[in-house]
Design a protein around this motif. Structure first.
Motif, mmCIF file in Angstrom:
data_model
loop_
_atom_site.group_PDB
_atom_site.id
_atom_site.type_symbol
_atom_site.label_atom_id
_atom_site.label_comp_id
_atom_site.label_asym_id
_atom_site.label_seq_id
_atom_site.Cartn_x
_atom_site.Cartn_y
_atom_site.Cartn_z
ATOM 1 N N ALA A 1 -52.450 45.830 34.103
ATOM 2 C CA ALA A 1 -53.071 47.120 34.413
ATOM 3 C C ALA A 1 -54.139 47.472 33.380
ATOM 4 O O ALA A 1 -55.237 47.919 33.743
ATOM 5 N N GLU A 2 -53.837 47.254 32.121
ATOM 6 C CA GLU A 2 -54.816 47.551 31.068
ATOM 7 C C GLU A 2 -56.054 46.683 31.201
ATOM 8 O O GLU A 2 -57.177 47.160 31.053
ATOM 9 N N ASP B 1 -62.606 45.264 46.241
ATOM 10 C CA ASP B 1 -62.772 45.788 44.879
ATOM 11 C C ASP B 1 -61.560 45.451 44.014
ATOM 12 O O ASP B 1 -61.706 44.985 42.879
ATOM 13 N N TRP B 2 -60.354 45.662 44.555
ATOM 14 C CA TRP B 2 -59.142 45.313 43.805
ATOM 15 C C TRP B 2 -59.084 43.815 43.539
ATOM 16 O O TRP B 2 -58.695 43.378 42.454
ATOM 17 N N ARG C 1 -49.881 49.090 48.726
ATOM 18 C CA ARG C 1 -51.274 49.519 48.635
ATOM 19 C C ARG C 1 -52.138 48.360 49.095
ATOM 20 O O ARG C 1 -51.901 47.207 48.739
ATOM 21 N N GLN D 1 -49.755 51.241 39.934
ATOM 22 C CA GLN D 1 -50.724 50.732 40.913
ATOM 23 C C GLN D 1 -50.561 49.230 41.090
ATOM 24 O O GLN D 1 -50.606 48.715 42.207
ATOM 25 N N ILE D 2 -50.380 48.515 39.996
ATOM 26 C CA ILE D 2 -50.161 47.060 40.080
ATOM 27 C C ILE D 2 -48.905 46.782 40.890
ATOM 28 O O ILE D 2 -48.888 45.902 41.756
ATOM 29 N N GLY E 1 -58.018 47.978 34.229
ATOM 30 C CA GLY E 1 -58.440 49.376 34.193
ATOM 31 C C GLY E 1 -57.695 50.255 35.187
ATOM 32 O O GLY E 1 -58.289 51.118 35.826
ATOM 33 N N THR E 2 -56.396 50.051 35.300
ATOM 34 C CA THR E 2 -55.582 50.848 36.222
ATOM 35 C C THR E 2 -54.225 51.092 35.572
ATOM 36 O O THR E 2 -54.075 50.954 34.365
ATOM 37 N N SER E 3 -53.234 51.475 36.368
ATOM 38 C CA SER E 3 -51.904 51.762 35.848
ATOM 39 C C SER E 3 -50.883 50.738 36.348
ATOM 40 O O SER E 3 -51.098 50.086 37.374
ATOM 41 N N ARG F 1 -61.433 43.037 40.633
ATOM 42 C CA ARG F 1 -60.903 43.553 39.360
ATOM 43 C C ARG F 1 -59.717 42.727 38.872
ATOM 44 O O ARG F 1 -59.641 42.354 37.694
#
Length: 96
Positions: free
Chosen positions: A24-25, A47-48, A42, A33-34, A28-30, A51
């Motif tokens: 996640a770090e 885009d995901w 999700r 979310q992962i 750039g997410t939490s 990333r």
């Protein structure tokens, strides 16, 4: 809720020895979310994919698993091995 298509995020994350928080770090997410992305709660958008592919050091297209359809007109044998799809050249990592 409709489940998203199967993906290989967890497999690549574990192969890299990363926790959900570490991935996640990098992305750039939490961590929640992962977790949602890995479980298919999700949708894994382009885009995901980009990333997470960059964060994991893999080609984003390798994160998705496309299940062949039993009645695929282009495949005489019906269901076969899982297939991956190609991202458009404009979405691929540069220099990879």
């Amino acid at each position: 809720m409709i489940k998203a298509l199967p993906n290989r995020i967890r497999a690549f994350r574990e192969r890299a020895g990363l926790s959900m928080q570490a991935l996640a770090e990098r992305a750039g997410t939490s961590a929640p979310q992962i977790n949602k992305l890995e479980k298919g709660d999700r949708k894994l958008t382009v885009d995901w994919m980009i990333r997470l592919g960059r964060a994991l050091g893999v080609d984003p297209k390798d994160l998705m698993v496309i299940e062949p359809q039993d009645s695929a007109p282009f495949e005489a044998g019906g269901a076969g091995p899982r297939k991956h799809f190609d991202l458009p050249a404009s979405l691929k990592r540069r220099g990879a």
